[in-house]
Design an enzyme around this catalytic site. Sequence first.
Site, mmCIF file in Angstrom:
data_model
loop_
_atom_site.group_PDB
_atom_site.id
_atom_site.type_symbol
_atom_site.label_atom_id
_atom_site.label_comp_id
_atom_site.label_asym_id
_atom_site.label_seq_id
_atom_site.Cartn_x
_atom_site.Cartn_y
_atom_site.Cartn_z
ATOM 1 N N ASP A 33 0.824 -1.201 0.000
ATOM 2 C CA ASP A 33 0.000 0.000 0.000
ATOM 3 C C ASP A 33 0.857 1.249 0.000
ATOM 4 O O ASP A 33 2.068 1.190 0.158
ATOM 5 C CB ASP A 33 -0.878 0.010 1.253
ATOM 6 N N LYS A 55 -3.295 4.232 -3.886
ATOM 7 C CA LYS A 55 -3.624 5.360 -4.759
ATOM 8 C C LYS A 55 -2.361 6.135 -5.064
ATOM 9 O O LYS A 55 -1.491 6.262 -4.226
ATOM 10 C CB LYS A 55 -4.539 6.352 -4.040
ATOM 11 N N MET A 170 -8.704 9.259 9.931
ATOM 12 C CA MET A 170 -9.552 10.074 9.061
ATOM 13 C C MET A 170 -8.754 10.801 7.991
ATOM 14 O O MET A 170 -7.549 10.926 8.060
ATOM 15 C CB MET A 170 -10.252 11.130 9.914
HETATM 16 N N1 SAH Z 1 -4.150 -0.034 9.116
HETATM 17 C C1 SAH Z 1 -3.746 1.318 9.431
HETATM 18 C C2 SAH Z 1 -4.835 2.328 9.189
HETATM 19 C C3 SAH Z 1 -5.287 2.420 7.758
HETATM 20 S S1 SAH Z 1 -6.493 3.656 7.502
HETATM 21 C C4 SAH Z 1 -3.230 1.372 10.863
HETATM 22 O O1 SAH Z 1 -3.412 0.421 11.612
HETATM 23 O O2 SAH Z 1 -2.626 2.386 11.241
HETATM 24 C C5 SAH Z 1 -5.485 5.004 7.031
HETATM 25 C C6 SAH Z 1 -5.543 6.063 8.096
HETATM 26 O O3 SAH Z 1 -4.605 5.755 9.116
HETATM 27 C C7 SAH Z 1 -5.141 7.433 7.619
HETATM 28 O O4 SAH Z 1 -6.195 8.107 6.992
HETATM 29 C C8 SAH Z 1 -4.772 8.090 8.915
HETATM 30 O O5 SAH Z 1 -5.901 8.487 9.633
HETATM 31 C C9 SAH Z 1 -4.134 6.950 9.669
HETATM 32 N N2 SAH Z 1 -2.678 6.971 9.550
HETATM 33 C C10 SAH Z 1 -1.893 6.099 8.909
HETATM 34 N N3 SAH Z 1 -0.590 6.433 9.034
HETATM 35 C C11 SAH Z 1 -0.567 7.542 9.805
HETATM 36 C C12 SAH Z 1 0.475 8.370 10.300
HETATM 37 N N4 SAH Z 1 1.758 8.118 10.032
HETATM 38 N N5 SAH Z 1 0.142 9.439 11.063
HETATM 39 C C13 SAH Z 1 -1.152 9.715 11.330
HETATM 40 N N6 SAH Z 1 -2.169 8.970 10.877
HETATM 41 C C14 SAH Z 1 -1.888 7.895 10.131
#
Ligand code: SAH
Length: 488
Positions: A33, A55, A170
């Site tokens: 991803d 994306k 989000m």
């Molecule tokens: N599986 C992932 C979440 C996927 S959904 C997990 O467990 O973290 C994707 C969302 O994760 C983003 O829209 C954001 O809200 C959050 N996210 C992922 N990486 C991030 C980061 N480095 N800092 C802040 N938010 C993050």
Amino acid sequence: MTVYLVGAGPGDPGLLTARALELIAEADVILYDRLIPRSALEGARPDATLIYAGKEGGGPAMPQSEISRLLVSHGRSAGTVVRLKGGDPFVFGRGGEEAEALRSAGVPFEVVPGVTAGVAAAAYAGIPVTHRDAASAVAFVTGHEDPAKPASALDWEALAAFPGTIVVYMGVRQLASIAGRLLAAGRNRVEPAAVISRGTLPAQQVLTGTLETIAADAAAAGLRAPAIAVFGQVAALHERLRWLRSGPLAGVTVAVTRARAQASGLAAKLGALGAEVVEAPAIRISALDGPPPPLASYDLVCLTSPNGVRVLFERMAGAGQDARALAGTKVAAIGPGTAAALAEHGVTADVVPDRFVAEGLVEALADVPITRALVARAAQARDVLPAALRSRGAQVDVVALYETVAEPLDGRRLGAIAAADYVTFTSSSTVRFFFDAAGERLRDDVRLVSIGPVTSAALRERGRVADVEARTHDIDGLVAALVADVAR
Ligand code: SAH
């Protein structure tokens, strides 16, 4: 044959688990991803098939059905398939759906949990999601639901009444509507709130306020994705417990114009200092075919770039030779990068100058007796070194091992270049090809960083000035000069 659903953590490569690294190194196929650490794939096997499933710059993502189909088909044919996802695969990662698809198809799978952003980004902001005095429960909530769902699956009334910390994964644009719904459902408007953007990365930004103020503040600050929001008493602890120091290049966008194959080292160094890096590889190295030069017939072989070393050893390998072909010959490298490339092949350079330009190498060779020398280098290169050796009476052969050719930059890259505060140039060919491809896109106040005098001269030929020139003409020198300029 097994498919591993693997969490890659929130961004800091140090938060990849030992098991994730092990499986990445083993995988035949990796489907990955967008939100995985930049360096996560570095340990993949060179012959592994890497498939991007995210994306690109706001474009459409690969449909979930297609991802599941690929997992099933590779899962049936390949030995080890790794599905690499940001954070934890089972936290808003659609890992559950993928596991179901694999189960239905009868393909064996395993799950490797990862460090999830909701906990890690908060922690890197000094916010414990639970706290003995302030929060005995935590709720993980997605602020971007499946757009295909007709109505919100979230019970905002229940969430507003939730007795603990609410962590929302989000899109930054959803923040206003999320805070608005919690307020409308009766949550305390002065409850502490925090937004953490690019958590755990050097470019991490944290904003704190209250449920009522946070959305407007985040919009004003222009916070970028990915981000999480934290609502609850614990958000206020950021002020006391913040521990991450931002890097010297935080908030600075730097374009890297090197060929893709070399860009990653520089990009990683800049990224680790907090810069937003735009890779703009305007050139590509194209090896020229030919036999290896008769190395044993020279008493000196000069190499003027890591690319030259790579192609020379490729030619040697093609003829069944190895480092022993250089046994009786003195080897000179123009700088530490070239020397390091030689060292990878077990050859220690006899001569490395203090100044990493051709003139420096000429000086360093002043006391070395030379009768027959070989200069192995790029097709388009300055004649300083061969001319200087010839003027000392040596017989000099020049062999062109590779040429630099233009690499087209796509629209997305050109758009990103327009946002750059700095552009780095590591050779005169990067200057020429970059300005041909993207010169017009640059901001008027962009600052141009040159690795040394030769590259700066190429900028002058273009009617440009190097705003910053490295004192030591290598990558570390260039990074140091850039950092000093930002601090100025
Ligand atoms: N599986 C992932 C979440 C996927 S959904 C997990 O467990 O973290 C994707 C969302 O994760 C983003 O829209 C954001 O809200 C959050 N996210 C992922 N990486 C991030 C980061 N480095 N800092 C802040 N938010 C993050």
